[in-house]
Design a protein around this motif. Structure first.
Motif: not given
Ligand SMILES: CC(C)(COP(=O)(O)O)[C@@H](O)C(=O)NCCC(=O)N[C@@H](CSSC[C@H](N)C(=O)O)C(=O)O
Length: 350
Positions: A96, A98, A214, A263, A282, A290
């Motif tokens: 990522s 950011g 994860d 996601k 959840y 995306n």
């Protein structure tokens, strides 16, 4: 007549009454298991600076609860790392830059939110993102004239707009930035902030754009020093699954806040189903799906009751540098508006 005098028998709780002994035919209750999250937080130490962060966040939330009444958005951004050694030389990173988080933070601020920005240290930040990590060196935005440094006129107009937004956020104490690097730091800090945000109830919004590991390497299996390459030429790493913290966030840490998770997939054929599965599992409010390869120009917004739709930038909008977050954030804010009014209605009816 006192209630005691009326009572025709006196309760003795201290005399064992064999007739009421537990029916041995009923199977024993399983011993209450620690949830994965509780196990995790018992085995992993909190970051040493957590108390200071909690104090800063508490002051920020109190300020807005008392002086502005603003909604507060906790935006997570950037990728978490999983260290492979205690003296970390190697680590597993989650992708990522950011951009999603930092850009969204600017639009939440423009939509009247106070923002707590929980970001991967050294990843993009709101406002400075326009000039850091870009292809242009920051010195390209400057020129020299009469032996003084000045802003390059080519960039001055746009820079002035960004500078004004930055100073407005800063001067109104509407932006608090908090760093993380490892998944452990992220989970502890997220939990602390979520619990502190209970003070603002349904006015809290969780916008979880961070790319969270994860899997992690338990401390019990983590080597103290840099892993030496084995003569076998193989490096076998035995990772454990990171607890599904989203469940804990929804059920315990932020029972009244509105929660939006992202996601991330790379296979378009599974994106919507995976986003729906996350929402079903959840029971939070929105999942924004995306694809890594098209994340800057298309997202799918998945809401309960199978309401999902895409937001997609046209080629012209991409060319005009329209940012997809300028469309995502107002839509999320609208959902949040409804979330808050539903909560107020429920509180009035109860
Ligand atoms: C990371 C990006 C793609 C943005 O990219 P940059 O603009 O370059 O920063 C973001 O939009 C995103 O999808 N963020 C979420 C990514 C992510 O890790 N999502 C998790 C859900 S949140 S991690 C939650 C945990 N796994 C659990 O299930 O509890 C997933 O897809 O599984």
């Amino acid at each position: 007549m006192s209630p005691q005098a009326r009572r025709n028998s006196v309760f003795h709780t201290s005399i064992p009454d064999a007739g009421c002994a537990i029916d041995r035919n009923i199977p024993d209750f399983p011993i209450a298991q620690l949830s994965d999250e509780e196990k995790y937080f018992r085995t992993y130490k909190a970051p040493p600076y957590l108390d200071e962060i909690e104090e800063e966040v508490r002051k920020f939330i109190d300020y807005h609860a008392t002086h502005t009444g603003k909604r507060v958005a906790l935006i997570t951004s950037g990728g978490t790392t999983v260290p492979l050694e205690n003296n970390t030389v190697r680590f597993i990173d989650n992708f990522s830059a950011g951009t999603r988080g930092a850009t969204s933070a600017e639009y939440f601020l423009e939509n009247g939110y106070a923002v707590i920005f929980l970001y991967r240290e050294f990843s993009l930040l709101p406002y400075s993102r326009h000039y850091s990590h870009t292809t242009n060196c920051f010195l390209d935005y400057m020129t020299e004239s009469n032996n003084k440094v000045e802003i390059n006129p080519d960039f001055a107009h746009e820079m002035l707009i960004i500078l004004r937004k930055y100073k407005k956020a800063k001067d109104s104490n509407s932006l608090l930035v908090i760093p993380f690097t490892t998944v452990n730091q992220y989970l502890y800090t997220l939990r602390s902030i979520a619990i502190l945000l209970q003070k603002v109830g349904s006015k809290a919004l969780f916008f979880l754009a961070a790319a969270v590991s994860d899997f992690f390497l338990p401390q019990s299996r983590m080597p103290q020093h840099k892993i030496q390459s084995q003569s076998t030429g193989k490096l076998i790493i035995d990772l454990e699954q990171v607890p599904k913290f989203l469940r804990r966030l929804v059920d315990n840490w932020a029972p009244s806040g509105m929660i939006v998770s992202f996601k991330l997939e790379t296979d378009s054929s599974i994106l919507i189903d995976k986003a729906k599965t996350a929402l079903d599992r959840y029971q939070h409010q929105l999942v924004i799906g995306n694809l890594l390869q098209s994340r800057k120009k298309e997202v799918v917004i998945v809401a309960p009751n199978d309401q999902s739709h895409s937001i997609k930038l046209s080629d012209r909008e991409v060319k005009e540098n329209l940012e997809i977050e300028s469309l995502i954030v107002p839509e999320v804010a609208e959902h949040h508006e409804k979330w808050i009014s539903d909560h107020i209605k429920n509180e009035q009816e109860s």
